[in-house]
Design a protein around this motif. Structure first.
Motif, PDB file in Angstrom:
ATOM      1  N   HIS A  13       0.820  -1.209   0.000  1.00 31.45           N
ATOM      2  CA  HIS A  13       0.000   0.000   0.000  1.00 31.45           C
ATOM      3  C   HIS A  13       0.855   1.259   0.000  1.00 31.45           C
ATOM      4  CE1 HIS A  13      -2.754   3.097   1.652  1.00 31.45           C
ATOM      5  NE2 HIS A  13      -3.658   2.447   0.931  1.00 31.45           N
ATOM      6  N   GLU A  14       1.980   1.212   0.711  1.00 37.37           N
ATOM      7  CA  GLU A  14       2.862   2.376   0.708  1.00 37.37           C
ATOM      8  C   GLU A  14       3.460   2.619  -0.676  1.00 37.37           C
ATOM      9  OE1 GLU A  14       5.803   1.916   3.688  1.00 37.37           O
ATOM     10  OE2 GLU A  14       4.390   2.027   5.372  1.00 37.37           O
ATOM     11  N   LEU A  15       3.738   1.534  -1.409  1.00 32.14           N
ATOM     12  CA  LEU A  15       4.357   1.677  -2.722  1.00 32.14           C
ATOM     13  C   LEU A  15       3.357   2.050  -3.811  1.00 32.14           C
ATOM     14  CD1 LEU A  15       6.824  -1.368  -2.677  1.00 32.14           C
ATOM     15  CD2 LEU A  15       7.423   1.052  -2.527  1.00 32.14           C
ATOM     16  N   GLU A  63       4.545  -6.099 -12.944  1.00 32.18           N
ATOM     17  CA  GLU A  63       5.552  -5.072 -12.694  1.00 32.18           C
ATOM     18  C   GLU A  63       5.550  -4.664 -11.221  1.00 32.18           C
ATOM     19  OE1 GLU A  63       8.609  -2.406 -13.146  1.00 32.18           O
ATOM     20  OE2 GLU A  63       7.936  -4.028 -14.432  1.00 32.18           O
ATOM     21  N   GLN A  64       4.364  -4.495 -10.667  1.00 32.57           N
ATOM     22  CA  GLN A  64       4.280  -4.158  -9.239  1.00 32.57           C
ATOM     23  C   GLN A  64       4.838  -5.283  -8.366  1.00 32.57           C
ATOM     24  OE1 GLN A  64       0.285  -3.050  -8.270  1.00 32.57           O
ATOM     25  NE2 GLN A  64       0.397  -1.064  -9.330  1.00 32.57           N
ATOM     26  N   LYS A  65       4.580  -6.526  -8.760  1.00 33.03           N
ATOM     27  CA  LYS A  65       5.114  -7.664  -8.005  1.00 33.03           C
ATOM     28  C   LYS A  65       6.643  -7.647  -8.013  1.00 33.03           C
ATOM     29  CE  LYS A  65       4.958 -12.709  -7.895  1.00 33.03           C
ATOM     30  NZ  LYS A  65       4.414 -13.926  -8.547  1.00 33.03           N
ATOM     31  N   ARG A  66       7.234  -7.341  -9.183  1.00 29.69           N
ATOM     32  CA  ARG A  66       8.694  -7.290  -9.278  1.00 29.69           C
ATOM     33  C   ARG A  66       9.254  -6.171  -8.398  1.00 29.69           C
ATOM     34  NH1 ARG A  66      12.505  -4.581 -11.608  1.00 29.69           N
ATOM     35  NH2 ARG A  66      10.998  -3.117 -12.498  1.00 29.69           N
ATOM     36  N   GLN A  67       8.628  -5.002  -8.431  1.00 25.66           N
ATOM     37  CA  GLN A  67       9.096  -3.888  -7.614  1.00 25.66           C
ATOM     38  C   GLN A  67       8.964  -4.196  -6.121  1.00 25.66           C
ATOM     39  OE1 GLN A  67       7.389  -0.127  -8.690  1.00 25.66           O
ATOM     40  NE2 GLN A  67       7.579  -0.497 -10.902  1.00 25.66           N
ATOM     41  N   LEU A  68       7.870  -4.862  -5.749  1.00 26.45           N
ATOM     42  CA  LEU A  68       7.698  -5.204  -4.341  1.00 26.45           C
ATOM     43  C   LEU A  68       8.771  -6.174  -3.873  1.00 26.45           C
ATOM     44  CD1 LEU A  68       6.025  -5.054  -1.726  1.00 26.45           C
ATOM     45  CD2 LEU A  68       4.620  -6.937  -2.616  1.00 26.45           C
ATOM     46  N   ASN A  69       9.084  -7.180  -4.669  1.00 27.91           N
ATOM     47  CA  ASN A  69      10.145  -8.125  -4.297  1.00 27.91           C
ATOM     48  C   ASN A  69      11.493  -7.413  -4.168  1.00 27.91           C
ATOM     49  OD1 ASN A  69       8.569 -10.427  -4.142  1.00 27.91           O
ATOM     50  ND2 ASN A  69       8.736 -10.848  -6.347  1.00 27.91           N
ATOM     51  N   GLU A  84      11.991  -4.266  -3.405  1.00 29.71           N
ATOM     52  CA  GLU A  84      11.979  -3.438  -2.209  1.00 29.71           C
ATOM     53  C   GLU A  84      12.157  -4.270  -0.953  1.00 29.71           C
ATOM     54  OE1 GLU A  84      11.886  -0.114   0.145  1.00 29.71           O
ATOM     55  OE2 GLU A  84      12.002  -0.238  -2.039  1.00 29.71           O
ATOM     56  N   LEU A  85      11.521  -5.420  -0.886  1.00 29.53           N
ATOM     57  CA  LEU A  85      11.636  -6.277   0.299  1.00 29.53           C
ATOM     58  C   LEU A  85      13.055  -6.825   0.451  1.00 29.53           C
ATOM     59  CD1 LEU A  85       8.253  -8.264   0.152  1.00 29.53           C
ATOM     60  CD2 LEU A  85       8.841  -6.390   1.683  1.00 29.53           C
ATOM     61  N   ASN A  86      13.677  -7.193  -0.664  1.00 29.68           N
ATOM     62  CA  ASN A  86      15.018  -7.761  -0.586  1.00 29.68           C
ATOM     63  C   ASN A  86      16.067  -6.706  -0.277  1.00 29.68           C
ATOM     64  OD1 ASN A  86      15.230 -10.802  -1.402  1.00 29.68           O
ATOM     65  ND2 ASN A  86      13.624  -9.950  -2.710  1.00 29.68           N
ATOM     66  N   THR A  87      15.957  -5.550  -0.896  1.00 30.84           N
ATOM     67  CA  THR A  87      16.960  -4.522  -0.666  1.00 30.84           C
ATOM     68  C   THR A  87      16.849  -3.913   0.729  1.00 30.84           C
ATOM     69  OG1 THR A  87      15.485  -2.893  -1.677  1.00 30.84           O
ATOM     70  CG2 THR A  87      17.142  -3.942  -3.114  1.00 30.84           C
ATOM     71  N   SER A  88      15.655  -3.893   1.274  1.00 35.43           N
ATOM     72  CA  SER A  88      15.489  -3.313   2.613  1.00 35.43           C
ATOM     73  C   SER A  88      15.770  -4.303   3.739  1.00 35.43           C
ATOM     74  CB  SER A  88      14.070  -2.766   2.769  1.00 35.43           C
ATOM     75  OG  SER A  88      13.123  -3.825   2.689  1.00 35.43           O
ATOM     76  N   GLY A  89      15.921  -5.562   3.394  1.00 36.90           N
ATOM     77  CA  GLY A  89      16.164  -6.570   4.430  1.00 36.90           C
ATOM     78  C   GLY A  89      14.904  -7.078   5.104  1.00 36.90           C
ATOM     79  N   LYS A  90      13.753  -6.581   4.677  1.00 35.00           N
ATOM     80  CA  LYS A  90      12.500  -7.017   5.305  1.00 35.00           C
ATOM     81  C   LYS A  90      12.155  -8.463   4.930  1.00 35.00           C
ATOM     82  CE  LYS A  90      10.550  -2.372   5.652  1.00 35.00           C
ATOM     83  NZ  LYS A  90       9.445  -1.452   5.255  1.00 35.00           N
ATOM     84  N   TYR A  91      12.585  -8.885   3.723  1.00 38.67           N
ATOM     85  CA  TYR A  91      12.290 -10.260   3.322  1.00 38.67           C
ATOM     86  C   TYR A  91      12.926 -11.245   4.293  1.00 38.67           C
ATOM     87  CZ  TYR A  91      12.452 -14.545   0.566  1.00 38.67           C
ATOM     88  OH  TYR A  91      12.331 -15.848   0.151  1.00 38.67           O
ATOM     89  N   PHE A  92      14.174 -10.994   4.671  1.00 39.03           N
ATOM     90  CA  PHE A  92      14.861 -11.902   5.596  1.00 39.03           C
ATOM     91  C   PHE A  92      14.275 -11.795   6.997  1.00 39.03           C
ATOM     92  CE2 PHE A  92      17.820 -10.861   2.181  1.00 39.03           C
ATOM     93  CZ  PHE A  92      18.201 -12.123   1.769  1.00 39.03           C
ATOM     94  N   ALA A  93      13.828 -10.596   7.347  1.00 42.57           N
ATOM     95  CA  ALA A  93      13.180 -10.441   8.655  1.00 42.57           C
ATOM     96  C   ALA A  93      11.879 -11.247   8.726  1.00 42.57           C
ATOM     97  CB  ALA A  93      12.902  -8.973   8.936  1.00 42.57           C
ATOM     98  N   PHE A  94      11.091 -11.198   7.638  1.00 41.60           N
ATOM     99  CA  PHE A  94       9.848 -11.980   7.606  1.00 41.60           C
ATOM    100  C   PHE A  94      10.153 -13.485   7.658  1.00 41.60           C
ATOM    101  CE2 PHE A  94       7.803  -8.307   5.055  1.00 41.60           C
ATOM    102  CZ  PHE A  94       7.543  -7.637   6.234  1.00 41.60           C
ATOM    103  N   LYS A  95      11.222 -13.885   6.958  1.00 44.72           N
ATOM    104  CA  LYS A  95      11.572 -15.309   6.947  1.00 44.72           C
ATOM    105  C   LYS A  95      12.003 -15.782   8.320  1.00 44.72           C
ATOM    106  CE  LYS A  95      15.252 -16.604   4.675  1.00 44.72           C
ATOM    107  NZ  LYS A  95      16.189 -16.932   3.573  1.00 44.72           N
ATOM    108  N   GLU A  96      12.697 -14.929   9.064  1.00 43.11           N
ATOM    109  CA  GLU A  96      13.105 -15.286  10.421  1.00 43.11           C
ATOM    110  C   GLU A  96      11.890 -15.405  11.353  1.00 43.11           C
ATOM    111  OE1 GLU A  96      16.005 -16.138  11.810  1.00 43.11           O
ATOM    112  OE2 GLU A  96      16.797 -16.191   9.763  1.00 43.11           O
ATOM    113  N   GLN A  97      10.878 -14.575  11.091  1.00 39.48           N
ATOM    114  CA  GLN A  97       9.670 -14.677  11.913  1.00 39.48           C
ATOM    115  C   GLN A  97       8.975 -16.028  11.735  1.00 39.48           C
ATOM    116  OE1 GLN A  97       6.944 -11.373  11.543  1.00 39.48           O
ATOM    117  NE2 GLN A  97       8.597  -9.858  11.445  1.00 39.48           N
ATOM    118  N   LEU A  98       9.022 -16.560  10.525  1.00 34.23           N
ATOM    119  CA  LEU A  98       8.370 -17.843  10.252  1.00 34.23           C
ATOM    120  C   LEU A  98       9.253 -19.037  10.627  1.00 34.23           C
ATOM    121  CD1 LEU A  98       6.815 -17.072   6.756  1.00 34.23           C
ATOM    122  CD2 LEU A  98       5.614 -17.227   8.932  1.00 34.23           C
ATOM    123  N   LYS A  99      10.546 -18.824  10.743  1.00 38.21           N
ATOM    124  CA  LYS A  99      11.478 -19.927  10.944  1.00 38.21           C
ATOM    125  C   LYS A  99      11.185 -20.679  12.236  1.00 38.21           C
ATOM    126  CE  LYS A  99      16.457 -20.839  11.467  1.00 38.21           C
ATOM    127  NZ  LYS A  99      17.805 -20.224  11.447  1.00 38.21           N
TER     128      LYS A  99
END
Length: 1048
Positions: free
Chosen positions: A504-506, A524-530, A532-547
């Motif tokens: 929503h922010e994007l 295109e939006q899906k690619r940009q979202l991925n 943003e998540l990877n470059t900001s480190g949020k993707y790894f943070a979410f993965k750690e939450q599920l681990k």
């Protein structure tokens, strides 16, 4: 009466200290206390000095003898109080005798003496602005009643309050005495007359206050306030809660006017103790004849002399205004009832009428002289019981003679000349004046213990357990796996919400500007979202939450804590774990995106559709898919379905299973009672209804169903009491709602509509997977009708009095019960007596319930049947497939209220079932044109859409089915959209719609058929398939199976 005792029992009275005597008279110096009982002076205490602090020490004792067959019998002991008179002693000259003047009086109730041997308390002096008290101890050498006699007996108290709306001929002459009398059974063939005398005629003015004290059955005494029985009051109450007559809403105005007009007031309580034999006789007499006569008379005092001429004159007196009221005593035979209070009309006393209603062949005043003569001896003064008067007492006799004669001798004289009136001379000055004036008595009959004990809640629970044995305890299971899966769902949900926030922010502003998004933009939006998540480190943070939650699932769910021996085992385990985690991820995400519709509610919707299409096998299949072993509402849903279609035995099993799962569930108990009525096991049904009322005494539904059940059993008294309790609860809810609305209006706030705030007090789980019943009042038969929730207990708001003010009649209300998820005419319920009742259909509930409900409703209506009545009656004919009678009812409903969408919806259903599709279409289109929706819009949409499809109006059909999907999506609604799109040539939209239908129900053959048609229409060639061998194989399959176009 009790068996004779060989020896009388002395009852000793000891007068101790007195306090605060100076509040009676500031210069008080010397006093004495006179003790009297049953008209006899038991003795005077010595003259005692009053100390400066207002205390006095008497230390005086006297006694009387209690004897069941003597003047001081048990009947007198429970009726008459001990009378203590405080006398002031003054002397101006030592040579002259002392002067004695009464100051105050106190009474001591001897009733507690029946339960023990000692009675000790401080009696208050009954004078205004006085705090004086007298310490009194009353004791007996032995128990007056044994524990067995007391427990097996019963104390009966009768309070005569007043006679209202008395004839104009009643005057306030001092020579007139107004009396009433009735008889109660004693042991054997004996009868105990209970006499009320010295009624006070009051002129027009204010009403009698509430509460007000009850009076002893004594004549006038020195201190009138001493006639008040301690801690005993007349409290009154709403007319509707009374047990007598004149308790209807139309009687309220007459009662209110009569209570402020001329009246005769007694406010007198008479008591008697019934031993075990008398209690049994009382029960038998009430069972044999419910009405008991209470006689009412007025008489003149006559001469005051004691000579024979005066006696002769009394014998010639006529009985004036001899009337009788008929008290319905049958309420006392209801379980747990120990008190009845109400107004009872007074009629002219006629032997034939009295015998017809009460089976009594005599008049107490006219024919039972001997019994009242015995009463005279019992209430009079026995010379043998009088204490020898002292010199002081003899000198004071002149001072006391006036009120002694008035309090005792006058009442005896009045009774004497009444009883000696000859039968042939009895007459009334104006035989019809009681009826013309509308005279009625208000009285109360109260027992210490109910004649028929009410079953305790524990006993009912035990009986229910005997009828429905408890389920065996489930084997203990570990909760670890369940908890870790729930934790995984929570983690997935939190991560999904966080990702949505990032999206929503994007792209939030782009969504508003672009509207519908195409596929390329979405990718295109899906690619940009991925990115943003990877470059900001949020993707790894979410993965750690599920681990952590995934590790816990491996340990607790799969119990895997050791290493794998081979790579193949590891790969197989990872594949299985991946499938499991993805499945539960979808479950969690579906919960996030749900719009309040669960899978179970969808299945129930499918079941309703199958019921409407008469496909009972498919409906049963859907119900079985909803059922879960530990969910009580699911069993109730399936049980209601079985009961609806005449499988009462299966329904009983389902309802009993629900009770096993939750014995505290009121609705399960009520449904068990209903199915027992269907199976004609009435004793078990009574247990379930009674248990439901005990479990939830505030349930309007429980009391109403119990009342209808008792009415079916011809137990009208018990039915009346159940309905009255339901009305009482309904009025309380109405008053509470009024108070809330008035408070909101006073604060300047807009009161919230009850229809938008469903009540949840009756059941914490109002939604039973969609089948829980939401009850509405049909309060207005016009297009603007308002629906209110069941628990609010609303009364009709459309009924107005002539002056334009709203009134809230407490007679009968029509209540419509509909499902939360789907409103089906075949599942409507109705109620009477101002409260809702769970009355489903003629198939679901014994026909007597429906007939009783509609009959009560018809009788209660003013101005003829309403639109709601004809709708209910029509639905009963629909269930029996009696279409002509259903049509007659709908014609009347249309005539009364042509703007009611529910009427036109039902008329459309009728025409649809009659295959008159043109008229059905007109009715359905009229329903859709109303601003307010009908109650069963789902079926209106489905049937109107099917008509459009048959008439090849595919555009209209698509529009209607889309409205149905928006209202309550189901497999059939999306199937209709798919068919319409297919006929319009919109293959992609048709495929999407049919895919939605298939997702909701993948067992619908028609959905698969249209999907196959679409697959055949959209062949592989237009998609650019270049594989010649595959195309040839498709053609061969088409030729082999006989469908499709082999030329493609």
């Amino acid at each position: 009466a009790l068996p004779s005792m060989s020896q009388p029992i002395p009852v000793q009275i000891t007068v101790g200290n007195a306090q605060d005597l100076k509040t009676l008279k500031s210069n008080l110096l010397h006093t004495l206390v006179r003790v009297e009982y049953n008209g006899a002076v038991l003795g005077d205490s010595p003259k005692t000095n009053v100390l400066t602090d207002g205390t006095a020490e008497y230390d005086f004792s006297t006694s009387f003898e209690y004897c069941p067959d003597g003047p001081n019998s048990l009947d007198v002991l429970v009726q008459k109080p001990l009378l203590l008179t405080l006398l002031e002693v003054t002397s101006k000259d030592k040579k002259k005798t002392d002067k004695i003047a009464p100051l105050a009086q106190a009474v001591v109730d001897l009733l507690p003496l029946l339960q023990g041997t000692v009675l000790s308390f401080t009696a208050s002096m009954t004078t205004p602005c006085s705090l004086a008290g007298l310490e009194v101890t009353v004791s007996a050498k032995e128990l007056l009643l044994s524990a067995t006699q007391f427990s097996s007996g019963n104390l009966l108290s009768i309070t005569l309050e007043a006679a209202y709306s008395v004839p104009e001929a009643f005057t306030a002459d001092a020579q007139q005495n107004y009396m009433a009398c009735l008889q109660m059974p004693a042991a054997g063939e004996k009868e105990l007359p209970l006499l009320f005398k010295n009624g006070i005629l009051k002129a027009d003015g204010e009403k009698e206050p509430f509460p007000r004290p009850k009076n002893w059955p004594l004549g006038p005494i020195l201190a009138p306030d001493a006639l008040n029985i301690p801690d005993s009051f007349i409290v009154g109450g709403p007319y509707e809660d009374e047990d007598g007559e004149l308790n209807k809403s139309e009687d309220k105005e007459f009662r209110s006017q009569a209570e402020s007009a001329r009246r005769v007031v007694w406010d007198m309580e008479t008591r008697c103790f019934l031993d075990a034999d008398a209690v049994a006789v009382l029960q038998t007499r009430i069972a044999e004849c419910r009405h008991w006569p209470v006689e009412l008379c007025r008489m003149s005092s006559g001469g005051k002399g004691k000579g024979s001429k005066s006696d002769k004159k009394d014998e010639d007196k006529q009985i004036a205004f001899h009337g009788v009221a008929y008290v319905n005593m049958m309420h006392l035979l209801c379980p747990g009832v120990k008190q009845i209070r109400g107004a009872f009309r007074v009629f002219n006393y006629e032997d034939s009428e009295v015998f017809e209603k009460t089976r009594v062949q005599y008049s107490i005043f006219r024919d039972r002289r001997s019994q009242l003569s015995l009463g005279k001896e019992r209430l009079g003064t026995s010379p043998s019981n009088k204490a020898a008067p002292s010199k002081t007492q003899r000198e004071d006799s002149n001072a006391m003679v006036s009120w002694e004669i008035c309090g005792c001798m006058l009442s005896i004289s009045l009774c004497q000349h009444w009883l000696q009136t000859a039968r042939h001379r009895e007459q009334c000055f104006s035989p019809q004046q009681y009826s013309e004036a509308g005279t009625f008595l208000v009285m109360e009959i109260k027992l210490d213990r109910p004649l028929v004990p009410k079953r305790l809640r524990e006993e009912l629970v035990q009986r229910v357990k005997e009828l429905i044995p408890p389920r065996p305890a489930l084997a203990p299971r570990t909760e670890g796996a369940k908890k870790v899966v729930e934790n995984y769902h929570k983690r997935v949900t939190s991560v999904a919400v966080a990702i949505l926030e990032e999206y929503h922010e994007l792209f939030g502003k782009q969504l508003l500007d672009q509207g519908v998004m195409d596929h390329e933009t979405m990718e295109e939006q899906k690619r940009q979202l991925n990115y943003e998540l990877n470059t900001s480190g949020k993707y790894f943070a979410f993965k750690e939450q599920l681990k952590y939650s995934v590790v816990k699932i491996v340990r607790e769910k799969y119990l895997k804590t050791t290493a794998f021996e081979t790579k193949e085992q590891l790969q197989a385990f990872l594949s299985e774990l991946y499938v499991y985690l993805v499945d539960h991820m979808h479950m969690a995400l579906n919960k996030v995106g749900e719009a309040g519709v669960t899978r179970a509610m969808q299945l129930l919707l499918f079941a309703r559709e199958a019921e409407a299409n008469k496909d009972l096998k498919l409906a049963s299949l859907f119900y079985n898919q909803v059922m879960e072993p530990q969910i009580s509402p699911a069993w109730l849903d399936y049980g209601a379905f079985c009961l609806l279609y005449e499988d009462a035995t299966k329904a009983q099993e389902c309802f009993q299973q629900a009770v096993c799962l939750d014995p505290q569930h009121t609705q399960s108990l009520l449904l068990c009672g209903i199915v027992c009525v269907k199976l004609q096991t009435y004793e078990e049904a009574e247990i379930f209804f009674e248990d439901a009322c005990c479990l939830e005494p505030s349930s309007i539904i429980a009391w109403t169903l119990a009342g209808l059940f008792y009415e079916l059993q011809n137990n009208y008294i018990q039915a009346e009491r159940s309905f009255r309790e339901a009305k009482k609860l309904l009025r309380a809810k109405l008053e509470e709602e009024r108070r809330i609305l008035e408070a909101a209006e006073g604060e300047g706030k807009k009161p919230s509509s009850p229809s938008t705030e469903p009540a949840t007090e009756w059941n914490p789980r109002m939604v039973w997977y969609g089948r829980d019943l939401e009850v509405h009042l049909i309060s207005n038969p016009c297009s603007g009708q308002r629906h209110f929730p069941l628990d609010q207990g609303y009364l009709p708001l459309d009924q107005h009095s002539k002056d334009g003010k709203k009134k809230f009649p407490l007679c009968f209300l029509f209540v419509e019960v509909r499902e939360v998820s789907v409103s089906s005419p075949a599942l409507s319920c109705w109620a009477v007596h101002g409260v809702p009742a769970l009355l489903t259909t003629l198939c679901a509930v014994p026909p007597q319930f429906v007939h009783k409900a509609l009959a009560h409703e018809l009788l209660s209506l003013q101005g003829g049947p309403t639109c709601a009545y004809y709708l209910a009656l029509g639905w009963t004919y629909q269930l029996r497939e009696d279409l002509p009678r259903w049509e007659e009812c709908l014609l009347e409903a249309v005539r009364i209220d042509p703007l009611n969408p529910n009427v036109w919806a039902q008329k459309g259903h009728l025409c649809y079932l009659k295959k008159d599709f043109d008229k059905a279409k007109d009715c359905y289109e009229r329903v859709i044109s109303f601003e307010e929706d009908a109650a069963d819009m789902h079926f209106v949409y489905l049937r109107l859409g099917s008509i459009y499809l048959d008439e090849k109006e595919y555009g209209r059909a698509k529009h209607i089915y889309l409205l149905a999907c928006d209202n309550s999506a189901s497999c059939l609604t999306w199937l209709g959209v798919g068919i319409a799109c297919y006929r319009l040539g919109e293959m992609l939209e048709a495929e999407d719609a049919l895919s939605e239908a298939n997702a909701l129900n993948n067992t619908n053959a028609e959905v698969w058929g249209y999907l196959a048609l679409i697959c055949l229409q959209v062949s592989a060639q237009p998609l650019g398939l270049q594989n010649d061998s595959l195309l040839q194989e498709i053609r061969d399959a088409q030729n082999r199976f006989g469908f499709g176009d082999p030329s493609l």
